[in-house]
Scaffold this active site. Structure first.
Site, mmCIF file in Angstrom:
data_model
loop_
_atom_site.group_PDB
_atom_site.id
_atom_site.type_symbol
_atom_site.label_atom_id
_atom_site.label_comp_id
_atom_site.label_asym_id
_atom_site.label_seq_id
_atom_site.Cartn_x
_atom_site.Cartn_y
_atom_site.Cartn_z
ATOM 1 N N SER A 141 0.870 -1.058 -0.129
ATOM 2 C CA SER A 141 -0.034 -0.107 -0.099
ATOM 3 C C SER A 141 0.874 1.315 0.025
ATOM 4 C CB SER A 141 -0.894 -0.068 1.199
ATOM 5 O OG SER A 141 -1.886 0.958 0.957
ATOM 6 N N ASP A 148 -2.349 6.094 -3.205
ATOM 7 C CA ASP A 148 -0.973 5.503 -2.705
ATOM 8 C C ASP A 148 -0.674 4.485 -3.651
ATOM 9 O OD1 ASP A 148 -3.041 3.953 -2.160
ATOM 10 O OD2 ASP A 148 -2.545 3.211 -0.195
ATOM 11 N N ASP A 171 -1.075 1.266 -3.918
ATOM 12 C CA ASP A 171 -1.921 0.350 -4.531
ATOM 13 C C ASP A 171 -3.349 0.907 -4.740
ATOM 14 O OD1 ASP A 171 -2.787 0.380 -1.857
ATOM 15 O OD2 ASP A 171 -3.396 -1.665 -1.716
ATOM 16 N N ASP A 173 -5.697 2.165 -2.986
ATOM 17 C CA ASP A 173 -7.051 1.988 -2.174
ATOM 18 C C ASP A 173 -7.349 3.145 -1.349
ATOM 19 O OD1 ASP A 173 -5.019 1.666 -0.133
ATOM 20 O OD2 ASP A 173 -5.882 -0.050 0.633
#
Length: 451
Positions: A104, A243, A245, A247
């Site tokens: 992340s 960010d 990834d 999410d």
């Protein structure tokens, strides 16, 4: 021994704490546990495996694929895909299992392994505990045509982008909106731009050239400075940062001001209440949401259901009660009609659509709430287990809370991983919040010290 799974899968420094061997054993154990739980019953199981652009994701992907295939699971490699995209595709393809390799917003040397079960939802704690328990056990290995097969599906992203665009409805358009996007050299470096351009937005991207080493490196939602400058310099209407990834999402208005997750939640909650899609007129947030957000929602007839910190707890409340919207101050926003997890690009599209629909700037929309000054002091080397039961600490918290009244609040939060207590105070002025936080930190330090 500490639990291997954290609140968001298994994370650690890649090739140190998180090794290829660990990734392989986790994947084998996950295949066994889910198979025995009935998920694979009656058919040959299929798993989707995705990753963000981190260099370490390449060898970890190979280990996960090897583990699953050796346990008799057919594997579809999706390549570089945002975490919410992986969750969507697990559900959309009817897969039995999904694996996302990402840490992340963490720095590049870290990585993580997150499992999704059928439907694209995170595994519950009991299943994670069982997977951890079953690692490194003896097992009968399939042979011949019983071993899993491995194929690539590099075109899977197109279906995910179509889903994002379709969530806005057939008549929605972002024509005339000038947008700057910062995907943090991460997994949304292609999907974010594609989705916004499909809706007609004028898009500029920064930090959208991942090389495996530059993910989250002074960019994205944890480093907003470049996006703030770019929005102002280019005369853009809005900027969105994700960010690694994708999410989570934070935003910047046309003047370069930060619009945080609380403000984004407020904007979307009002929009959904207006079109009667906000179930129970309730939005789910964590105890870290600013008091200004809670007050603004109350003033607009919206209840706030507050949970422990962590998007998994937000999602638990949403699933248990049928709520349609939830999120965190950090920018995790879950819109359950369209996603099973936080989705930064989905969030950004809906905020942008709200701007076009109302004709208002993001600054105007974000002004629905007034953010109270917030001060956080970390008190290390203390007995965090006594934070909620020590009589003098409790008395000090009660006294300060009473003194603040409706103009602020106090929260003591033990760290989940360190001997540390976080003292958070909100008040009508920064000076007052700082003074209260320092007084309480002194009491915590004196009463709970380990020395």
């Amino acid at each position: 021994m500490a639990r291997l799974f954290g609140t968001d899968g298994v994370r650690g420094r890649a090739n140190e704490a998180l090794t290829a061997e660990l990734a392989l054993e986790l994947s084998v154990a996950a295949a066994h546990v889910l198979g025995e739980s009935g998920v694979f019953e009656g058919h040959r199981p299929v798993a989707l495996v995705a990753r963000d652009p981190r260099a370490s994701g390449e060898f970890l992907e190979a280990a996960v694929v090897a583990g699953l295939a050796s346990a008799g699971v057919d594997v579809v490699r999706l390549g570089v895909v945002p975490t919410p995209g992986a969750a969507f595709l697990v559900n959309d393809r009817g897969a039995d299992l999904g694996v996302m390799l990402s840490a992340s917003h963490n720095p590049m040397p870290d990585n993580g392994i997150k499992f999704f079960s059928r439907g694209g939802v995170k595994l519950d704690d009991d299943l994670e505990d069982e997977i951890e328990k079953r690692m490194n056990e003896d097992w009968q290995r399939p042979v011949g045509d019983k071993v899993g097969r491995v194929v690539d599906d590099p075109g899977a992203l197109e279906g995910y982008v179509a889903h994002l665009v379709g969530s806005l409805g057939d008549e929605a358009s972002l024509h005339g909106l000038k947008v700057v996007l910062d995907p943090a050299n991460g997994a949304s470096s292609t999907t974010a731009q594609a989705a916004f351009e499909a809706q007609g937005a004028d898009v500029t991207t920064i930090h959208a050239e991942p090389d495996g080493l530059n993910i989250n490196d002074n960019c994205g939602s944890t480093h907003m400075g470049d996006l703030q400058r770019a929005v102002v310099e280019q005369g853009a209407d809005v900027g969105f940062a994700f960010d690694g990834d994708a999410d989570r999402c934070l935003a910047v208005d046309h003047e370069g001001n930060l619009i945080d997750g609380d403000q984004i939640l407020a904007i979307l909650a009002l929009a959904m209440k207006e079109d009667q899609s906000l179930h129970g007129d309730t939005v789910v947030a964590t105890v870290m949401s600013n008091l200004g957000f809670v007050n603004a929602m109350r003033d607009n007839g919206i209840r706030v259901d507050q949970t422990k910190v962590g998007d998994r707890y937000v999602l638990e409340s949403m699933n248990a009660n049928g709520f349609a919207l939830g999120g965190e101050q950090s920018g995790h926003v879950i819109m359950s009609e369209f996603a099973t997890t936080g989705d930064g690009v989905l969030t950004a599209l809906h905020v942008a659509s709200r701007m076009v629909h109302t004709g208002k700037s993001l600054k105007e929309l974000g002004s629905v709430m007034t953010r109270l000054p917030q001060v956080m002091i970390n008190v290390p080397d203390v007995n965090k287990a006594r934070a909620g039961i020590d009589p003098e600490v409790n008395a000090a918290v009660t006294a300060e809370t009473r003194e603040l009244g409706d103009e602020g609040r106090v929260l003591l939060r033990p760290s989940g991983t360190e001997p540390l207590v976080r003292v958070m105070v909100e008040a009508d002025t920064s000076e007052r919040a700082q003074a209260v936080a320092e007084r309480l930190a002194a009491v915590v330090r004196e009463r709970l010290s380990l020395s």
